[in-house]
Design a protein around this motif. Structure first.
Motif, PDB file in Angstrom:
ATOM      1  N   ILE A  13       0.844  -1.200   0.000  1.00 43.63           N
ATOM      2  CA  ILE A  13       0.000   0.000   0.000  1.00 43.63           C
ATOM      3  C   ILE A  13       0.877   1.247   0.000  1.00 43.63           C
ATOM      4  O   ILE A  13       0.639   2.195  -0.761  1.00 43.63           O
ATOM      5  CB  ILE A  13      -0.975   0.000   1.202  1.00 43.63           C
ATOM      6  CG1 ILE A  13      -2.048  -1.074   0.987  1.00 43.63           C
ATOM      7  CG2 ILE A  13      -1.613   1.367   1.394  1.00 43.63           C
ATOM      8  CD1 ILE A  13      -2.970  -1.262   2.161  1.00 43.63           C
ATOM      9  N   ILE A 119      -4.404  -0.602  -4.574  1.00 41.66           N
ATOM     10  CA  ILE A 119      -4.518  -0.312  -3.143  1.00 41.66           C
ATOM     11  C   ILE A 119      -5.837  -0.857  -2.592  1.00 41.66           C
ATOM     12  O   ILE A 119      -5.870  -1.461  -1.514  1.00 41.66           O
ATOM     13  CB  ILE A 119      -4.399   1.211  -2.867  1.00 41.66           C
ATOM     14  CG1 ILE A 119      -2.949   1.658  -3.074  1.00 41.66           C
ATOM     15  CG2 ILE A 119      -4.856   1.559  -1.454  1.00 41.66           C
ATOM     16  CD1 ILE A 119      -2.751   3.168  -2.995  1.00 41.66           C
ATOM     17  N   GLU A 123      -6.045  -3.525   0.350  1.00 43.05           N
ATOM     18  CA  GLU A 123      -6.773  -3.199   1.587  1.00 43.05           C
ATOM     19  C   GLU A 123      -7.851  -4.252   1.889  1.00 43.05           C
ATOM     20  O   GLU A 123      -8.056  -4.634   3.025  1.00 43.05           O
ATOM     21  CB  GLU A 123      -7.395  -1.809   1.489  1.00 43.05           C
ATOM     22  CG  GLU A 123      -6.390  -0.679   1.611  1.00 43.05           C
ATOM     23  CD  GLU A 123      -6.991   0.682   1.357  1.00 43.05           C
ATOM     24  OE1 GLU A 123      -8.058   0.799   0.706  1.00 43.05           O
ATOM     25  OE2 GLU A 123      -6.363   1.680   1.809  1.00 43.05           O
TER      26      GLU A 123
END
Length: 129
Positions: A13, A119, A123
């Motif tokens: 990330i 991302i 996540e």
């Protein structure tokens, strides 16, 4: 093992966030460089156009005079033709640079969007374990 995976995903990330920050700047530098080159060509184009227009004006004036100078008519005709050919090349160069700018903008945007999507996936992986 789970902890290492989670740490790795968090690093991913961070890398993607850095890409999202840096990539547009790098592409903006490339784009600005192309725009500067294009502007230089445009300036040369304007100068070349002035020369061609002047040659054409002088040519018409000489052709319509009572005692036309054939050598001058030939010289001005050649100058006008040569400058117009140069202008055509410059127009093509400017069009190519305009297209390169558009392509760079599109590439920049698609890469940033891809990093954002990445991302979101990472996540989700962190959240789901």
């Amino acid at each position: 093992m789970f902890n290492k995976r989670k740490q790795f995903l968090k690093k991913e990330i961070k890398k993607s966030e850095r890409i999202i920050f840096e990539l547009p700047i790098r592409y903006d530098i490339i784009i600005e460089g192309k725009k500067m080159i294009r502007e230089g060509i445009r300036i040369d184009y304007d100068k070349t156009k002035e020369i061609a227009d002047g040659a054409n004006t002088r040519l018409k004036t000489e052709q319509s005079s009572r005692n036309p100078n054939q050598a001058l008519i030939k010289q001005m005709g050649k100058l006008a033709v040569d400058r117009e050919a140069d202008m055509k090349k410059m127009e093509e160069q400017m069009k190519a640079l305009d297209q390169e700018v558009i392509e760079a903008e599109n590439t920049k945007n698609s890469k940033v969007e891809a990093a954002r999507s990445y991302i979101m996936i990472v996540e989700k992986m962190i959240k789901n374990g």
